[in-house]
Write an enzyme that holds these catalytic residues in place. Structure first.
Site, PDB file in Angstrom:
ATOM      1  N   GLY A 171       2.782   2.035   5.195  1.00  0.00           N
ATOM      2  CA  GLY A 171       3.919   1.154   5.437  1.00  0.00           C
ATOM      3  C   GLY A 171       4.798   1.630   6.583  1.00  0.00           C
ATOM      4  CB  CYS A 220       3.156   0.163  -6.967  1.00  0.00           C
ATOM      5  SG  CYS A 220       3.327  -1.493  -7.631  1.00  0.00           S
ATOM      6  CD  GLU A 224       6.845  -5.635  -2.579  1.00  0.00           C
ATOM      7  OE1 GLU A 224       7.116  -4.673  -3.321  1.00  0.00           O
ATOM      8  OE2 GLU A 224       7.542  -6.663  -2.537  1.00  0.00           O
ATOM      9  N   GLY A 241       0.831  -1.199   0.000  1.00  0.00           N
ATOM     10  CA  GLY A 241       0.000   0.000   0.000  1.00  0.00           C
ATOM     11  C   GLY A 241       0.861   1.244   0.000  1.00  0.00           C
ATOM     12  CB  SER A 242       0.044   4.712   0.884  1.00  0.00           C
ATOM     13  OG  SER A 242      -0.452   4.443   2.179  1.00  0.00           O
TER      14      SER A 242
HETATM   15  P1  NAD Z   1      -3.413   2.252   1.406  1.00  0.00           P
HETATM   16  O1  NAD Z   1      -2.101   2.488   2.054  1.00  0.00           O
HETATM   17  O2  NAD Z   1      -4.468   3.267   1.570  1.00  0.00           O
HETATM   18  O3  NAD Z   1      -4.029   0.853   1.911  1.00  0.00           O
HETATM   19  C1  NAD Z   1      -3.339  -0.365   1.714  1.00  0.00           C
HETATM   20  C2  NAD Z   1      -3.818  -1.392   2.719  1.00  0.00           C
HETATM   21  O4  NAD Z   1      -3.338  -1.021   4.007  1.00  0.00           O
HETATM   22  C3  NAD Z   1      -5.339  -1.496   2.843  1.00  0.00           C
HETATM   23  O5  NAD Z   1      -5.704  -2.854   2.989  1.00  0.00           O
HETATM   24  C4  NAD Z   1      -5.606  -0.741   4.113  1.00  0.00           C
HETATM   25  O6  NAD Z   1      -6.807  -1.128   4.732  1.00  0.00           O
HETATM   26  C5  NAD Z   1      -4.392  -1.139   4.934  1.00  0.00           C
HETATM   27  N1  NAD Z   1      -4.105  -0.308   6.109  1.00  0.00           N
HETATM   28  C6  NAD Z   1      -4.134   1.031   6.213  1.00  0.00           C
HETATM   29  N2  NAD Z   1      -3.851   1.422   7.470  1.00  0.00           N
HETATM   30  C7  NAD Z   1      -3.635   0.292   8.185  1.00  0.00           C
HETATM   31  C8  NAD Z   1      -3.322   0.024   9.553  1.00  0.00           C
HETATM   32  N3  NAD Z   1      -3.180   0.989  10.433  1.00  0.00           N
HETATM   33  N4  NAD Z   1      -3.159  -1.256   9.923  1.00  0.00           N
HETATM   34  C9  NAD Z   1      -3.290  -2.263   9.042  1.00  0.00           C
HETATM   35  N5  NAD Z   1      -3.620  -2.086   7.745  1.00  0.00           N
HETATM   36  C10 NAD Z   1      -3.789  -0.810   7.323  1.00  0.00           C
HETATM   37  O7  NAD Z   1      -3.096   2.019  -0.158  1.00  0.00           O
HETATM   38  P2  NAD Z   1      -4.122   1.875  -1.375  1.00  0.00           P
HETATM   39  O8  NAD Z   1      -4.708   3.202  -1.688  1.00  0.00           O
HETATM   40  O9  NAD Z   1      -5.020   0.717  -1.167  1.00  0.00           O
HETATM   41  O10 NAD Z   1      -3.115   1.451  -2.562  1.00  0.00           O
HETATM   42  C11 NAD Z   1      -2.360   2.368  -3.283  1.00  0.00           C
HETATM   43  C12 NAD Z   1      -0.929   2.413  -2.788  1.00  0.00           C
HETATM   44  O11 NAD Z   1      -0.380   1.106  -2.768  1.00  0.00           O
HETATM   45  C13 NAD Z   1      -0.016   3.217  -3.690  1.00  0.00           C
HETATM   46  O12 NAD Z   1       0.856   3.982  -2.900  1.00  0.00           O
HETATM   47  C14 NAD Z   1       0.746   2.157  -4.465  1.00  0.00           C
HETATM   48  O13 NAD Z   1       1.992   2.581  -4.958  1.00  0.00           O
HETATM   49  C15 NAD Z   1       0.884   1.095  -3.417  1.00  0.00           C
HETATM   50  N6  NAD Z   1       1.108  -0.226  -4.010  1.00  0.00           N
HETATM   51  C16 NAD Z   1       2.369  -0.739  -3.930  1.00  0.00           C
HETATM   52  C17 NAD Z   1       2.648  -1.958  -4.529  1.00  0.00           C
HETATM   53  C18 NAD Z   1       4.039  -2.525  -4.506  1.00  0.00           C
HETATM   54  O14 NAD Z   1       4.174  -3.713  -4.788  1.00  0.00           O
HETATM   55  N7  NAD Z   1       5.070  -1.752  -4.190  1.00  0.00           N
HETATM   56  C19 NAD Z   1       1.624  -2.676  -5.169  1.00  0.00           C
HETATM   57  C20 NAD Z   1       0.352  -2.126  -5.204  1.00  0.00           C
HETATM   58  C21 NAD Z   1       0.109  -0.893  -4.618  1.00  0.00           C
END
Ligand code: NAD
Length: 521
Positions: free
Chosen positions: A254, A305, A271, A249-250
Site C-alpha cells: 500500500g 486483516c 485497505e 493488501g499488505s
Molecule cells: P500483498 O500485499 O502481498 O498483495 C496484495 C495485492 O497487491 C496482490 O494483488 C498483489 O499482486 C498486489 N501488488 C503487490 N505489489 C504491487 C505493485 N507493485 N503494483 C500493483 N499491485 C501490487 O498482500 P496479500 O498477501 O495478498 O494479502 C495479505 C495482506 O492483505 C495482509 O496484510 C492483510 O492484512 C491485507 N488485507 C487487508 C484488508 C483490509 O480490508 N484492510 C483485507 C484483506 C487483506
C-alpha cells in the site's frame, strides 16, 4: 491414493468444471483479452498441495486492451440511468446466488479457509449486490441555500471513470464485490487485478458476472487482468487513465501504491494490514469472550486483516482465562477445510509458514512464552499425500514492549498481555502502527463509552461484546494509520468512487457576486 483422496479429487474437479475454470488457462474464453502465450502460473490447493489449474500471465499489450475497453465502455455505462445499472447489479447478485455453493467451495480450495467461511465470503458479495441495488437509487447530493437571491446551489455526484481494483489473496471474491459492485452502481467501469495466489476464483467470479453484462450488451464494463506486479501492477498504478486505484493488501504494498498514485495526483483507496486487539474486562461474559477470541484469532487460520492478534486481559481474570483459552486451543480441529467439523485449514503457502515459524521464534527471543501450539503440523497427518502448510493455533504470553507484537504476522498467533486499568489497555491497544479493528468484552456501561470515546480506540472498527473480525457489509469498512484510511462496502463509502460537483444556478436577471464583491463597469 486412498479412496477418500480419490473422492476428494473427483469432487474438486467437478467444482472446477461446473465453474468453467478447469484445465490450462481457463481465462482465455471467447471475448476476453486474456493471455494466450505468457508465463504459466499455477494455482495450488493449499490443503493438498495439488495444482488446481493454471493461467498464462497477461502482458503490457493485453493490459492496454483491457484499459482501452474499459475507457470506451465508460462512455456509455455512465449514461445508463443509475437505477438501471442497479438492476444489472441485482441480476449479478442472482447469478452469484445460483453459483454460491461452487464459488464458495472454490474460495476454500484456492485459499484454504473452511467451507462455511468460503460460502460466507460469497454471501458477502451477494449482500453487496443487494446493497448496491438500493444504493443505485440513493446517490444523493445535498442542496444548499445560496447567499444570493434567486440562486440555487446543490451538489451532484458523477461517475469517476475506469477504476483499478487490486485485491489480496485472502478474500478473493468479497473484496472485489466491495469495490466492483459499488463502482458499477456509481457508473464506473472496473479493471480487476487479483492476487496470483487466487486467480481461479477471480476468473470464475468474472465469468459469472460477465454473463449478466453480456445479456445486456455491455462489453468492457468489467475487465480482468491477471499479470505480475512488475509488468501489469506497475502499469496500473501509474496509469493516468485510472482516476482511482483501490488496493487491498499488505502495508508494504500500500505504501508503494500510494506513492505511485499520489505522484500522478490520482486517488487511492487503501485497505491494508491490521494488528487487532480484544480487551477483556472483569465484568465480561467470559464464555462469550472466549468464543469471540477463538473465532477472531483462529478463524481463517489467522489470515484475515481483522484477525485478533493481541489479547489484553484484566489482571484479575488473566490466569484462569488464559488457562481456559489454552485448553480451547488444544481442541481446535485442524484439517481439510472442505470437510465438516474442521475449524482451521492450512496457511496459504510455505512462505506464510516460514513467517509463522520466525514470528514464534522472535516472540520467544523477545521474552514471550508459548502457552499453546507454536509448531508446524505434519501435513501428512492432516490429509494423505498433502504438502500443505499447516500450523498449530498458537497462544503466546507476551508483554507490551515486544516488537513482534507490533507487527502483523498473517498466521494464527495470539499474544496475551495483562493490564490493570482500562486506560492502560486502550493505550496498549493503540500503540501499534496499524489501526483496523478493535473490540472490548465488558458489561460496564462506563467502559463501553470510554472505549468508544475520542480517548478510546483509534481504529476504524470498534466493537463491543463481538470479536474483531466478521464485519457486516452495511457499515463502511476500513482502518486508520498504516491500515491506509480507506473505507469500502456500505454506508457512504460509494463517495470514493464518484466525483462531487457543486452547482450554482442563477435564475435572477442580476449578477450579484458572492461575499458582496462589486465588479461593475
Ligand atoms: P500483498 O500485499 O502481498 O498483495 C496484495 C495485492 O497487491 C496482490 O494483488 C498483489 O499482486 C498486489 N501488488 C503487490 N505489489 C504491487 C505493485 N507493485 N503494483 C500493483 N499491485 C501490487 O498482500 P496479500 O498477501 O495478498 O494479502 C495479505 C495482506 O492483505 C495482509 O496484510 C492483510 O492484512 C491485507 N488485507 C487487508 C484488508 C483490509 O480490508 N484492510 C483485507 C484483506 C487483506
Amino acid at each position: 491414493m486412498t479412496s477418500s483422496a480419490a473422492e476428494r479429487r473427483a469432487r474438486v474437479s467437478a467444482i472446477l468444471d461446473r465453474l468453467g475454470v478447469s484445465g490450462d488457462n481457463p481465462g482465455a474464453w471467447a471475448g476476453a483479452p486474456m493471455a494466450t502465450a505468457g508465463r504459466r502460473v499455477a494455482s495450488f490447493d493449499p490443503t493438498s498441495g495439488d495444482e488446481l489449474g493454471a493461467v498464462l500471465l497477461a502482458d503490457r499489450g493485453q493490459y492496454e486492451t483491457v484499459v482501452e475497453r474499459a475507457n470506451e465502455a465508460f462512455k456509455s455505462w455512465r449514461m445508463v440511468p443509475a437505477p438501471k445499472r442497479g438492476e444489472i447489479v441485482r441480476q449479478m447478485g442472482e447469478a452469484l446466488r445460483a453459483h454460491k455453493d461452487d464459488l464458495g467451495a472454490l474460495v476454500t480450495l484456492e485459499v484454504g479457509k473452511i467451507l462455511s467461511e468460503g460460502l460466507g465470503e460469497v454471501q458477502e458479495s451477494i449482500d453487496m449486490a443487494d446493497f448496491c441495488v438500493g444504493l443505485s437509487r440513493q446517490l444523493y447530493g445535498l442542496s444548499m441555500h445560496s447567499e444570493r437571491s434567486r440562486h440555487r446551489m446543490y451538489e451532484q455526484w458523477h461517475p469517476l471513470g475506469p477504476i483499478g481494483v487490486i485485491t489480496a489473496f485472502n478474500f478473493p471474491n468479497a473484496v472485489w464485490a466491495w469495490n466492483a459492485l459499488v463502482a458499477l452502481a456509481s457508473g464506473d467501469t472496473v479493471i480487476w487485478k487479483p492476487s496470483l495466489k487466487a486467480p481461479l476464483t477471480a476468473i470464475a467470479t468474472h465469468k459469472i458476472c460477465q454473463q449478466v453484462l453480456d445479456a445486456h450488451g455491455h462489453d468492457g464494463v468489467f475487465g480482468l487482468i491477471i499479470g505480475d506486479d512488475a509488468e501489469v501492477g506497475e502499469a496500473m498504478i501509474h496509469d493516468h487513465r485510472l482516476p482511482l486505484i483501490s488496493a487491498t493488501g499488505s502495508t508494504r504494498m500500500g505504501r508503494h501504491v500510494n506513492q505511485a498514485v499520489a505522484g500522478r495526483l490520482g486517488r487511492c483507496l487503501l485497505e491494508l494490514g491490521g494488528n487487532n486487539a480484544i480487551i477483556v474486562e472483569p465484568t465480561a461474559d467470559l464464555d462469550l469472550a472466549l468464543r469471540g477470541i477463538l473465532f477472531g484469532a483462529v478463524g481463517t487460520s489467522g489470515q484475515r486483516c481483522t484477525s485478533t492478534r493481541r489479547l489484553l486481559l484484566h489482571e484479575s481474570i488473566a490466569d484462569a482465562f488464559t488457562e481456559r483459552l489454552a485448553a480451547a486451543y488444544g481442541q481446535v480441529r485442524i484439517g481439510d477445510p472442505l470437510e465438516d467439523g474442521t475449524l482451521m485449514g492450512p496457511l496459504i503457502d510455505e512462505g506464510s509458514r516460514a513467517q509463522f515459524v520466525s514470528a514464534v521464534r522472535a516472540a520467544v527471543e523477545q521474552g514471550g512464552e508459548v502457552l499453546a501450539g507454536g509448531s508446524v503440523v505434519d501435513s501428512a497427518t492432516v490429509l494423505e499425500g498433502s504438502t500443505g502448510a499447516f500450523v498449530q493455533p498458537t497462544l503466546i504470553r507476551a508483554h507490551k514492549d515486544m516488537q513482534i507484537c507490533k507487527e502483523e504476522t498473517f498466521a494464527p498467533i495470539l499474544y496475551v498481555m495483562t493490564y490493570s486499568e482500562l486506560a492502560e489497555a486502550v493505550a496498549i491497544q493503540n500503540d501499534v502502527p496499524q489501526g483496523l479493528s478493535s473490540a472490548i468484552f465488558t458489561d460496564s456501561f462506563r467502559s463501553v463509552e470510554r472505549f468508544l470515546s475520542h480517548e478510546g480506540s483509534d481504529c476504524g472498527i470498534a466493537n463491543v461484546n463481538i470479536g474483531t473480525s466478521g464485519a457486516e457489509i452495511g457499515g463502511a469498512f476500513g482502518g486508520e494509520k498504516e491500515t491506509g484510511g480507506g473505507r469500502e462496502a456500505g454506508s457512504d463509502a460509494w463517495k470514493a468512487y464518484m466525483r462531487r460537483q457543486t452547482c450554482t444556478l442563477n435564475w435572477s436577471p442580476e449578477l450579484p457576486l458572492a461575499q458582496g464583491v462589486r465588479f461593475d463597469l
